[in-house]
Design a protein around this motif. Structure first.
Motif, PDB file in Angstrom:
ATOM      1  N   THR A  20       0.830  -1.214   0.000  1.00  0.00           N
ATOM      2  CA  THR A  20       0.000   0.000   0.000  1.00  0.00           C
ATOM      3  C   THR A  20       0.862   1.260   0.000  1.00  0.00           C
ATOM      4  O   THR A  20       0.565   2.215  -0.711  1.00  0.00           O
ATOM      5  N   ILE A  23       2.573   1.684  -3.579  1.00  0.00           N
ATOM      6  CA  ILE A  23       1.687   2.137  -4.658  1.00  0.00           C
ATOM      7  C   ILE A  23       1.168   3.537  -4.381  1.00  0.00           C
ATOM      8  O   ILE A  23       1.016   4.353  -5.291  1.00  0.00           O
ATOM      9  N   PHE A  24       0.941   3.823  -3.106  1.00  0.00           N
ATOM     10  CA  PHE A  24       0.479   5.171  -2.743  1.00  0.00           C
ATOM     11  C   PHE A  24       1.528   6.217  -3.147  1.00  0.00           C
ATOM     12  O   PHE A  24       1.200   7.228  -3.764  1.00  0.00           O
ATOM     13  N   MET A  27       1.998   6.486  -7.089  1.00  0.00           N
ATOM     14  CA  MET A  27       0.991   7.258  -7.807  1.00  0.00           C
ATOM     15  C   MET A  27       1.219   8.748  -7.674  1.00  0.00           C
ATOM     16  O   MET A  27       0.761   9.533  -8.506  1.00  0.00           O
ATOM     17  N   ARG A  28       1.899   9.137  -6.602  1.00  0.00           N
ATOM     18  CA  ARG A  28       2.090  10.566  -6.382  1.00  0.00           C
ATOM     19  C   ARG A  28       3.423  11.095  -6.894  1.00  0.00           C
ATOM     20  O   ARG A  28       3.597  12.312  -6.981  1.00  0.00           O
ATOM     21  N   TYR A  70      -3.377   9.010   2.904  1.00  0.00           N
ATOM     22  CA  TYR A  70      -3.121   7.579   3.065  1.00  0.00           C
ATOM     23  C   TYR A  70      -4.039   6.992   4.140  1.00  0.00           C
ATOM     24  O   TYR A  70      -4.662   5.937   3.933  1.00  0.00           O
ATOM     25  N   TRP A  73      -7.488   6.579   2.941  1.00  0.00           N
ATOM     26  CA  TRP A  73      -7.629   5.402   2.076  1.00  0.00           C
ATOM     27  C   TRP A  73      -7.681   4.128   2.914  1.00  0.00           C
ATOM     28  O   TRP A  73      -8.513   3.246   2.684  1.00  0.00           O
ATOM     29  N   TRP A 284      -6.291   7.470  -9.213  1.00  0.00           N
ATOM     30  CA  TRP A 284      -5.373   6.943  -8.206  1.00  0.00           C
ATOM     31  C   TRP A 284      -6.042   5.907  -7.320  1.00  0.00           C
ATOM     32  O   TRP A 284      -5.471   4.867  -7.024  1.00  0.00           O
ATOM     33  N   MET A 285      -7.240   6.225  -6.870  1.00  0.00           N
ATOM     34  CA  MET A 285      -7.901   5.307  -5.939  1.00  0.00           C
ATOM     35  C   MET A 285      -8.139   3.946  -6.590  1.00  0.00           C
ATOM     36  O   MET A 285      -7.977   2.903  -5.963  1.00  0.00           O
ATOM     37  N   GLN A 288      -4.697   2.161  -6.905  1.00  0.00           N
ATOM     38  CA  GLN A 288      -4.208   1.737  -5.580  1.00  0.00           C
ATOM     39  C   GLN A 288      -4.941   0.487  -5.100  1.00  0.00           C
ATOM     40  O   GLN A 288      -4.330  -0.465  -4.615  1.00  0.00           O
ATOM     41  N   ASN A 289      -6.247   0.496  -5.254  1.00  0.00           N
ATOM     42  CA  ASN A 289      -7.019  -0.635  -4.750  1.00  0.00           C
ATOM     43  C   ASN A 289      -6.806  -1.900  -5.574  1.00  0.00           C
ATOM     44  O   ASN A 289      -6.792  -3.003  -5.032  1.00  0.00           O
ATOM     45  N   LEU A 292      -3.497  -3.266  -4.538  1.00  0.00           N
ATOM     46  CA  LEU A 292      -3.648  -3.896  -3.226  1.00  0.00           C
ATOM     47  C   LEU A 292      -4.336  -5.255  -3.369  1.00  0.00           C
ATOM     48  O   LEU A 292      -3.948  -6.235  -2.732  1.00  0.00           O
TER      49      LEU A 292
END
Lengths: 319, 605
Positions: A20, A23-24, A27-28, A70, A73, A284-285, A288-289, A292
């Motif tokens: 997590t 990837i978080f 993405m940024r 974070y 999320w 992004w969400m 990310q998911n 995950l």
């Protein structure tokens, strides 16, 4: 066993936490502002000013400190909702749940196909080593290992369209809604993916079988008069399955995440296509998911593989 | 994003060719049992243009059914009428469109395979994908489907008047129109919609705003009358109002959402109502039984299927999984062309263009002689040939030939820089290079390209090769993801940049020219700046007389040819194909692309 399971479950927590975080951050830090990108791609005739980008980022809560984003999320993940898509506010859980059955179906079918083809081919190749069945099998293996599944998929779609004037539905139809039309959607990707995994399975089965054929217990089985077929099935195959299970498990993990290229080749709206859409929209969400989810799937598959070892080989015991 | 040399790209092309060869052999083997129709040559012929959109001009709403349009290709020359001046118009049945093919049958679901079915959000004014969402709404004014967009007709505005100075438009709204939630449509809705453009709510980005930057005031005169005041006369104002994003939203929904509709699908007044949306999969719209034109729509429903790949769109139509696609791949389009009993195909001019932006602030591209030399030396025809299996491209001189202000294709083909025979152009280009002190060429220039295969594998290497061969200008190709090109555009971190960044939402290129050529304009990625051209743009902005517009555009084109801000490779055409039972959309008569509304469509089942 329960202690082992608990220990493994706890051990997976840092792994998933690492996934997590990675990837978080990823993405940024990748270049490009998602807000500017979305607008520039869809509009192509309007570029946001920096002030507008700042305002939109604020309205979406993206100007909050990273740790807040974070934790927010993680809260969504723990609540099971997984957050909402970047702009449309659609629950990501719903989107994953809608597509996951199709991808899972393809993955499981592909693994079954890989066993149906890979195991006999591998065993035959080993048992008839350096004879024509072995040569044929090795050509099969090399071909399907070398040829990408998506390319086979493209050929298959081309043949469907040009020869049979047919192609499967472009929208999701579940197995429980219409099994026949569902099969039309899933069988193509399952076959091309299954052949690729079958090649690996055959290769692994062959080498494992060759090794086991020289074991003392196989010679003993033969010496006591067992028919060759029984020797292979009872004594060789079961022991040769350990590496095959490993390969199949890892392949299943990959396939459950959705094969982006093959889903795209067949136009199947599975998880792979969802990931592509997520990247296209810089959602992004969503990304990310999904990442995950892959992490969770792989962790669980690994655990399952380990448990299967114990089932296949009584010498292995947990707990 | 490291630099990649052209040789690297060539190597990838070779690989692609090899794969294609294998694929070809495979498909040949696969096809040997059924001998499918032999694909014909690529659609290289230019789209047959019908009359230009008489549109934006005399707002002469025709009574329905609209006059039968002329066959594509048999169209008259571009119309001279160009802008509304003083006309006040009414019609017996204003804006009531009737399909040319008939009698129409009712019922059925039209399935459209398209690539832009996904949308990042739902607010059309903020750049949401118009293709699906526009089905729900109406504009004030629109282009007539049966005539192939050659006429401007009323939509929610039953008629309108334009002041003699061209700065005030009074719209008389249609009565008895209801939103999908049952509330009546009024002038307040129009005012609220256009007020968004003038004063965007906090946190919103009204992307269509730049098209109506001349809009100064919008006011309700009576319950069904609205007046818009412009800061200057604009020849294209009515045409801009016809574009798919310029739809009218309900004031109530705008108020409820603080003017930001990104998260909600607002009710519309359109012929179809929202039923269902599965992200990245499909949209379903159903017939609005209370549509203000009681005759329409004929269909019970529309399904839009998300098919991002061009080949999937084409094959979906070929196999009956979809009834229509707005743009198929060249190979499936050719296959459709061969199946005349089942499929119809067309080519429709697209307002988008392939371009190579030249950074006018970097040496030696800051020298207009160098830019002119490049414009002369590059063979557009060679690039079209390289690109023919990807997409049809056609010549255009700073505007699509479908524009009423464009020269004809035949005339453009004879002009320096545009003609196929490069003998004279190359001699002139070399002389210009010598005058600029670059007789032996120069380089390397950084040629930035998207990683997309059409750009990285074809356009960029083809352009680089032409530069090297004709002018000995060497390049280093840098590939980056297409979505990130905007950063290079904004920061000016390129010498040359291959893209499709020259788009006009309307066939009157005044707004596009302002966006791309005016000093400091938001889309002036080449950083072109010429006070004389800025003056010419001012003239264009304040001209509504068609003859004067033509003259100003002609002058502008001559100037741009001599002092090219960037290189316009050519304008594209979309390749729609549809099953023969799809009627009423006049796709073969359209003068330009619009992935828009379908209320006149019907299925001949």
């Amino acid at each position: 066993m329960q202690t082992y399971l608990l220990r493994r479950a706890l051990a997976s927590v840092p792994t998933l936490f690492g996934v997590t975080v990675l990837i978080f951050i990823a993405m940024r830090v990748i270049p490009g502002d998602p807000i500017a990108l979305i607008t520039s791609e869809s509009g192509m005739n309007y570029a946001l000013t920096d002030e507008e980008i700042t305002a939109v980022r604020h309205s979406l809560g993206l100007d909050r400190p990273y740790h807040e984003q974070y934790l927010s999320w993680m809260g969504d993940v723990l609540s099971g909702e997984l957050g909402r898509s970047f702009w449309r506010q659609e629950p990501i859980r719903d989107q994953i749940l809608r597509r996951a059955p199709i991808t899972a179906e393809i993955a499981i079918m592909a693994i079954v196909i890989s066993w149906i083809i890979g195991l006999p081919v591998g065993i035959l190749s080993a048992v008839r080593r350096n004879a024509w069945p072995d040569y044929v099998s090795r050509v099969f293996v090399i071909f399907f290992v070398a040829v990408p599944a998506f390319w086979l998929g493209l050929l298959l779609v081309l043949a469907e369209v040009l020869i049979f004037n047919w192609r499967a539905s472009l929208t999701i139809i579940y197995l429980w809604e219409d099994p026949w039309r569902n099969l039309q959607i899933t069988i193509g990707p399952a076959v091309v993916l299954g052949f690729g995994v079958a090649a690996l399975t055959a290769r692994m089965t062959r080498s494992a079988t060759l090794e086991i054929l020289h074991e003392d217990y196989v010679r003993t089985a033969r010496a006591k008069g067992l028919r060759e077929k029984l020797v292979i099935i009872r004594h060789v195959l079961r022991n040769a399955l350990l590496p095959v299970v490993t390969i199949s498990g890892l392949a299943l993990g990959g396939l459950l995440g959705g094969s982006v290229a093959v889903e795209r080749a067949f136009g199947v709206p599975g998880l792979g296509a969802l990931l592509v859409m997520g990247f296209g929209e810089r959602d992004w969400m969503m990304i990310q998911n999904l990442v995950l989810l892959y992490g969770v799937v792989f962790t669980m598959i690994n655990l399952l593989i380990d448990l299967t070892y114990a089932f296949l080989d009584p010498r292995i015991a947990y707990g | 994003m490291g630099d990649r040399s052209p040789s690297r790209t060539v190597s990838r092309r070779s690989l692609l060719k090899l794969s294609t060869g294998i694929l070809g052999i495979g498909s040949l083997l696969a096809a040997c049992t059924s001998a499918p129709a032999t694909p014909t040559a690529a659609p290289q012929a230019p789209p047959k243009l019908a009359a230009t959109p008489a549109a934006a001009q005399a707002p002469a709403p025709t009574s329905a059914p609209a006059a039968k349009p002329t066959a594509a290709g048999a169209a008259p020359a571009p119309t001279t009428a160009a802008a509304p001046t003083t006309a006040a118009t009414t019609a017996a049945k204003p804006g009531f469109m009737r399909p040319v093919e008939g009698p129409p049958k009712r019922g059925g679901t039209l399935r459209i395979a398209g690539g832009t079915v996904t949308t990042p959000h739902f607010d059309l004014h903020q750049g949401a994908t118009a293709h699906p969402l526009t089905q729900l709404y109406n504009n004030l004014v629109r282009k007539d489907i049966p005539s192939g967009f050659k006429q401007l007709i009323p939509d929610l505005a039953e008629r309108w008047e334009v002041s003699s100075d061209g700065k005030a438009y009074t719209f008389f709204l249609r009565g008895g129109v209801k939103w999908h939630d049952g509330t009546p449509f009024t002038a307040d809705d129009v005012v609220a919609t256009f007020e968004r453009f003038i004063n965007p709510p906090a946190g919103t980005t009204i992307t269509v705003r730049s098209q109506v930057d001349m809009l100064q005031k919008v006011e309700k005169l009576e319950p069904n009358t609205v007046r818009m005041t412009l800061s200057r006369p604009a020849s294209y104002f009515l045409e801009v109002l016809t574009t798919t994003a310029m739809i009218i939203y309900p004031k109530k929904t705008l108020d409820e959402n603080a003017g930001d509709l990104r998260k909600v699908i607002a009710p519309g007044t359109g012929a179809f109502m929202f039923k269902d949306h599965k992200s990245g999969e499909k949209w379903t719209f159903v017939k609005n039984p209370n549509y203000w034109d009681p005759e329409l729509p004929y269909l019970d429903a529309i399904e839009m299927l998300h098919t991002p790949q061009l080949t999937d769109r084409g094959s979906a139509v070929l196999t009956g999984q979809a009834d229509l696609t707005w743009n198929a791949s060249v190979d499936t389009w050719r296959e459709g062309q061969n199946r005349k009993n089942e499929i119809t195909v067309a080519l429709i001019p697209n307002p988008g263009a392939h371009t190579v932006h030249m950074n006018n602030t970097k040496k030696p591209l800051d020298d207009k002689r160098v830019r002119r030399a490049i414009s002369l030396a590059i063979s557009r025809q060679n690039i079209y040939t390289a690109y023919k299996d990807q997409e049809p491209i056609f010549l255009g001189r700073w505007m699509n030939v479908a524009s009423p202000h464009s020269q004809s294709l035949e005339d453009i083909q004879k002009l320096p820089g545009y003609r196929a025979d490069k003998t004279q152009d190359l001699a002139e280009a070399k002389k210009l290079m010598a005058d600029a002190g670059h007789a032996d060429g120069f380089g390397p220039l950084e040629l930035v390209s998207a990683t997309a295969p059409w750009a990285a594998e074809i356009m960029a290497p083809a352009f680089a090769e032409e530069l090297k061969r004709n002018l000995n200008i060497t390049t280093k190709i840098r590939l980056i993801e297409r979505g990130l090109l905007i950063e290079d555009y904004k920061n000016g971190t390129f010498d040359l940049l291959v893209e499709t960044q020259f788009f006009s939402p309307v066939m009157d290129y005044t707004p596009a020219w302002n966006l791309y050529f005016k000093s400091g304009a938001s889309q002036n990625w080449s950083r072109y700046s010429d006070p004389d051209f800025d003056k010419l743009l001012d003239d264009l902005n304040n001209t509504v007389d068609p003859a004067k517009l033509d003259e100003a555009f002609k002058k502008g084109m001559d100037k741009l040819d001599q002092d090219a801000p960037f290189f316009v490779t050519g304008f594209t055409a979309h390749s729609p194909m549809w099953r023969n039972n799809v009627k009423g959309l006049s796709l073969d008569k359209r003068v330009h692309v619009e992935w828009g509304r379908n209320e006149t469509a019907w299925l001949d089942t």
